[in-house]
Enzyme design. Sequence first.
Site, PDB file in Angstrom:
ATOM      1  CE  LYS A 112      29.997  75.812   4.195  1.00  0.00           C
ATOM      2  NZ  LYS A 112      31.065  75.542   3.246  1.00  0.00           N
ATOM      3  CE  LYS A 195      30.177  82.587   3.047  1.00  0.00           C
ATOM      4  NZ  LYS A 195      31.458  81.955   2.930  1.00  0.00           N
ATOM      5  CE  LYS A 198      32.377  77.641  -3.364  1.00  0.00           C
ATOM      6  NZ  LYS A 198      33.731  77.513  -3.547  1.00  0.00           N
TER       7      LYS A 198
END
Length: 332
Positions: A112, A195, A198
Amino acid sequence: RPRVFSGIQPTADSFHLGNYLGAVRNWVTMQETHDTVYCVVDLHAITAGHEPATLRQRIRLAAAQLLAVGLDPDRCTLFVQSQVPEHAQLAWVLNCITGFGEASRMTQFKDKSARQGADRSSVGLFTYPILQAADILLYQADAVPVGEDQRQHLELTRDLAQRFNSRFGPTFTVPAPHIIRDTAKITDLQDPTAKMSKSSSSPAGIIELLDEPARSAKKIRSAVTDTGREIIFDPEQKPGISNLLTIYAALTGRTIDDLVQAYDGKGYGDLKKDLGQVVAEFVEPIRQRTQQYLDDPAQLDKLLAVGAEKARAVAAVTLREAYDRIGFLPGV
Ligand code: AQP
């Protein structure tokens, strides 16, 4: 009854099928067999930047969706993390027994922060898994139902529990991950090697529970599939079709083998058309029930306040004990 704890972030308007099949679906069934504590983790949701009005709306949306998929506040404890201050309090303590290098090894942070730019990432994003450990340990959870992506964070939670216990005396239950192998990782419809997520999937790659059913069906029909024409389950060679078979099996209760047999001789198009229909029928009632909960926000907030009170009764006892062990003065 063994106790489970799990949480979900209110970081999008809708949960996606990965959240549901990888985790939340198990939350619902575990109400039958476990003492269940479930949390909308809004403290986690501010680690990567947010807008206040949107966050407030998404917290209610998350709670409404959890109720809509079958959480029953009479059988589980459902609450919002920021309404139980012990989470942040225990997280501080755990921060102080976590090594900097240990936290630096968390792959979710690395991914991230690489996307955001390392300098722009918050310290909160860095300590995210330590807050998660506090969430779990406060409730003395025996098991934590999550998707595969959370395995490393769970391992850290176990390490921190063991470290605290050996340094200060037995305080925390060491929890085990509860990962359902078949649906541990639902993949992106447009990039079936990644995966469904969001924050990193494109809209076409995610099935959102609150999407228009026709839109969900269309996304399934447009899913990227693999070369060849045969419908077989082979996540290595055919990740696209295998993901669709996984979703199909999970939503209908049919086995993969049964589906492979049923589609023998048929094409990808047939499978996608049928699965599109299955998904559309699955999401529609969830959408309707979610809206009913949202139509009465005062009632929803009341229900969450009751949940927070129930949660706090447990969390406060654990925090007090941890504070005592550390050597803080008795509470006033
Ligand atoms: N693709 C997935 N397959 C299986 N399980 C999944 N989970 C998430 N994606 C998949 C599980 O959903 C639960 C809720 O986790 P969260 O609120 O932390 O959601 P998340 O991980 O933030 O969801 P995303 O979409 O993956 O968001 P980003 O991109 O922000 O990381 C967890 O139990 C998780 O394992």
